[in-house]
Scaffold this motif. Structure first.
Motif, PDB file in Angstrom:
ATOM      1  N   ILE A  91      56.430  37.963  41.203  1.00 24.48           N
ATOM      2  CA  ILE A  91      54.903  37.973  41.248  1.00 24.48           C
ATOM      3  C   ILE A  91      54.396  38.463  40.309  1.00 24.48           C
ATOM      4  CG2 ILE A  91      53.379  38.297  43.026  1.00 24.48           C
ATOM      5  CD1 ILE A  91      55.613  37.867  45.459  1.00 24.48           C
ATOM      6  N   ILE A  92      53.317  37.814  39.679  1.00 20.46           N
ATOM      7  CA  ILE A  92      52.375  38.610  38.671  1.00 20.46           C
ATOM      8  C   ILE A  92      51.594  39.852  39.592  1.00 20.46           C
ATOM      9  CG2 ILE A  92      50.704  38.285  36.633  1.00 20.46           C
ATOM     10  CD1 ILE A  92      51.987  35.628  36.220  1.00 20.46           C
ATOM     11  N   PRO A  93      51.241  40.728  39.084  1.00 20.27           N
ATOM     12  CA  PRO A  93      50.535  41.771  39.556  1.00 20.27           C
ATOM     13  C   PRO A  93      48.973  41.665  39.377  1.00 20.27           C
ATOM     14  CG  PRO A  93      51.454  42.863  37.553  1.00 20.27           C
ATOM     15  CD  PRO A  93      52.153  41.533  37.767  1.00 20.27           C
ATOM     16  N   ARG A  94      48.132  41.895  40.310  1.00 20.84           N
ATOM     17  CA  ARG A  94      46.801  41.558  40.476  1.00 20.84           C
ATOM     18  C   ARG A  94      46.100  42.410  39.260  1.00 20.84           C
ATOM     19  NH1 ARG A  94      43.857  46.285  44.069  1.00 20.84           N
ATOM     20  NH2 ARG A  94      42.248  45.442  43.222  1.00 20.84           N
ATOM     21  N   ARG A  95      46.577  43.121  38.628  1.00 16.20           N
ATOM     22  CA  ARG A  95      45.944  44.015  37.370  1.00 16.20           C
ATOM     23  C   ARG A  95      45.900  42.685  36.134  1.00 16.20           C
ATOM     24  NH1 ARG A  95      50.736  46.781  37.205  1.00 16.20           N
ATOM     25  NH2 ARG A  95      51.814  46.394  35.198  1.00 16.20           N
ATOM     26  N   ILE A  96      46.970  42.101  36.284  1.00 15.93           N
ATOM     27  CA  ILE A  96      46.980  40.933  35.068  1.00 15.93           C
ATOM     28  C   ILE A  96      46.382  39.740  35.539  1.00 15.93           C
ATOM     29  CG2 ILE A  96      48.899  39.517  33.768  1.00 15.93           C
ATOM     30  CD1 ILE A  96      50.431  41.782  34.043  1.00 15.93           C
ATOM     31  N   THR A  97      46.312  39.173  36.733  1.00 22.46           N
ATOM     32  CA  THR A  97      45.718  38.160  37.133  1.00 22.46           C
ATOM     33  C   THR A  97      44.172  38.125  37.527  1.00 22.46           C
ATOM     34  OG1 THR A  97      46.339  38.333  39.465  1.00 22.46           O
ATOM     35  CG2 THR A  97      47.989  36.982  38.269  1.00 22.46           C
ATOM     36  N   GLY A  98      43.910  39.494  37.819  1.00 22.03           N
ATOM     37  CA  GLY A  98      42.573  39.710  38.309  1.00 22.03           C
ATOM     38  C   GLY A  98      42.042  39.256  39.633  1.00 22.03           C
ATOM     39  N   THR A  99      43.119  39.006  40.476  1.00 20.74           N
ATOM     40  CA  THR A  99      42.761  38.802  41.958  1.00 20.74           C
ATOM     41  C   THR A  99      42.353  40.027  42.556  1.00 20.74           C
ATOM     42  OG1 THR A  99      44.895  38.875  42.597  1.00 20.74           O
ATOM     43  CG2 THR A  99      44.214  36.594  42.040  1.00 20.74           C
TER      44      THR A  99
END
Length: 75
Positions: A38-46
């Protein structure tokens, strides 16, 4: 002040009509890597609220085999 300093906006907060649902595996696939992480939120921006819902939806989709746990193929 380069490109990395720009504040990322949560795409789920931005568009209210887009819902996080475990049955929508094509949308969830954008939030996991090739290896199945799962891609972390610091990368996806969610935001944190939607990242938690996203993580739960991905885990539910994995549980009923809509998404893989990993990309490793046993030979």
């Amino acid at each position: 002040m380069g490109m990395l300093d720009r504040k990322k906006v949560c795409k789920f907060c931005e568009s209210k009509e887009q819902q996080i649902d475990y049955k929508n595996y094509k949308m969830l696939r954008r939030f996991i890597t090739e290896q199945g992480k799962i891609i972390p939120r610091r990368i996806t921006g969610t935001c944190s609220k939607h990242q938690k819902r996203l993580t739960t939806a991905i885990k539910r989709a994995r549980n009923i085999a809509l998404l893989p746990y990993s990309n490793n193929i046993v030979q």
